[in-house]
Motif scaffolding. Structure first.
Motif, short mmCIF file in Angstrom:
data_model
loop_
_atom_site.label_atom_id
_atom_site.label_comp_id
_atom_site.label_asym_id
_atom_site.label_seq_id
_atom_site.Cartn_x
_atom_site.Cartn_y
_atom_site.Cartn_z
N VAL A 1 0.83 -1.20 0.00
CA VAL A 1 0.00 0.00 0.00
C VAL A 1 0.87 1.26 0.00
CG1 VAL A 1 -1.70 1.31 1.33
CG2 VAL A 1 -1.95 -1.16 1.08
N LEU B 1 -3.32 6.83 1.73
CA LEU B 1 -2.71 5.53 1.46
C LEU B 1 -1.64 5.20 2.49
CD1 LEU B 1 -2.48 5.75 -2.42
CD2 LEU B 1 -3.61 3.91 -1.16
N GLY C 1 -5.76 0.96 -2.84
CA GLY C 1 -4.63 0.44 -2.09
C GLY C 1 -4.93 -0.87 -1.39
N ALA D 1 -8.68 5.68 -1.82
CA ALA D 1 -7.43 5.08 -1.38
C ALA D 1 -7.67 3.68 -0.84
CB ALA D 1 -6.77 5.96 -0.31
#
Length: 402
Positions: A137, A272, A327, A323
């Motif tokens: 990530v 993230l 991610g 995100a």
């Protein structure tokens, strides 16, 4: 089995980040100006450019499944990155050498599409070499940074220099990608030489990895695909229609839309990074469900407040939502698929499928009495349904988003 242990150029955090940066920057520079190049440098009409881009995207869809699957069977991803980087340099070379729209179109399909798989192979390599989900990530945050910096730099270069100048810049980035990939292959060869024969069972593609057909026949796989296609469809529809929502529904200047999108992109990077930390102690399913709930709050807020200022102020919620999808979603696919290449390729294609479907959603909502604001009502309903479904299934450990 081949030895694909963590490679020296990608072993350190900085090395991984730099590699991800340049692979992402290559297309963050090129993609925003492709349509302009097709209609100016190569003399195509708007409709011709649209057809070429459609073929290019279709070829990319196929390449992102086929190339990683081949890498999975061979148990190595660095060699695939070398091939992608070489295709990227050849692609730029063809575009610089010709002014023919047909030649440019063929090169986009034959050379450009495989080049785009390089970043997918990078994430497959990270997973294969033992990178933890939080590390993946964090590297995804670098990709977002490249896409924040790339488009403005690309448009600036195109506006102050001849159209081919941006291709030279893209080609230079491609050379960097080729150099790092070749270094990775050399380190891999040295690791194999030290091994002197078959390596330990943890190296290479697992023998028990199920075939693609078996994975696609699984109801769990289709449930996972549906969740992420829906989430990205709702996000894509809201982003694509935001300009029309601002100007036609809110009767505000278009600059509000640009401001909102810019703030969302900037806030995505710290989101993230924070999600990477949370992954150390929280389950991916919980984070995805929480992200969907945050998305519900964002869509409801925009739909209810119905002002350009609210649209801008609520963008951090949108950043967290996206995100989580982009991610944490990648790590969910890597956990669900035993083949790292296939996992990264399938996940990348959920975005492509969602982009196609989002156009239909926008058309349907635009024809309704509520106008483009209806996109946000649909978004609120869709994200709420996903969040509720994930929370309800959270106690079932066999669920793929668990």
């Amino acid at each position: 089995m081949t030895d694909d242990r963590p490679l020296r150029p990608l072993r350190s955090s900085w090395g991984r980040a730099a590699t991800a940066w340049f692979w992402s920057l290559q297309f963050a520079l090129l993609n925003p100006v492709l349509a302009v190049l097709l209609t100016t440098t190569f003399g195509g009409s708007g409709s011709q450019a649209g057809i070429v881009l459609a073929l290019y995207n279709a070829a990319g869809f196929v390449a992102s499944l086929v190339v990683p699957a081949i890498a999975d069977r061979r148990g190595t991803y660095a060699a695939g990155m070398v091939a992608s980087a070489a295709c990227g340099i050849a692609f730029v070379g063809v575009l610089l050498a010709t002014r023919s729209l047909v030649v440019a179109a063929v090169s986009m399909v034959v050379l450009g599409a495989p080049t785009g798989v390089g970043a997918t192979l990078l994430f497959a390599h990270l997973r294969h070499s033992g990178a933890t989900p939080d590390a993946v990530v964090r590297i995804r945050a670098v990709v977002s940074m490249a896409w924040v910096a790339g488009p403005p730099l690309s448009t600036l270069v195109t506006s102050v220099a001849p159209g081919s100048t941006v291709l030279v810049v893209v080609g230079a980035v491609g050379v960097v990608n080729l150099a790092t990939s070749l270094a990775a292959v050399r380190c891999q060869a040295r690791a194999r030489a030290r091994a002197r024969g078959p390596s330990d069972p943890g190296v290479g593609v697992p023998r028990s990895a199920p075939p693609v057909r078996q994975l696609l026949r699984s109801g769990r796989t289709w449930g996972l695909l549906t969740v992420f296609v829906v989430l990205q469809l709702l996000n894509g529809a809201a982003v694509t229609s935001m300009g029309l929502f601002v100007t036609r529904d809110l009767h505000a200047p278009l600059v509000w839309s640009g401001t909102a999108l810019g703030l969302s992109a900037l806030a995505e990077v710290p989101a993230l990074l924070l999600l990477g930390r949370l992954l150390r102690t929280r389950s991916p399913r919980g984070l995805v469900a929480g992200g969907a709930a945050v998305g519900t709050a964002y869509y409801l807020g925009v739909a209810l407040l119905h002002t350009p200022l609210a649209l801008v102020l609520l963008q951090p919620l949108n950043s967290w939502f996206f995100a989580t999808v982009a991610g944490v979603g990648l790590t969910v696919f890597q956990d669900a698929f035993d083949a790292p290449g296939l996992a990264a390729g399938v996940f990348a294609n959920t975005r492509q499928v969602a982009a196609v479907l989002s156009g239909g959603l926008i058309a349907l909502v635009a024809a309704a009495p509520g106008g483009y604001g209806g996109v946000y009502w649909v978004g609120a309903a869709g994200t709420a349904a996903v969040a509720a479904t994930l929370w309800a299934r959270g106690r079932r450990r066999r669920d793929p988003v668990g």
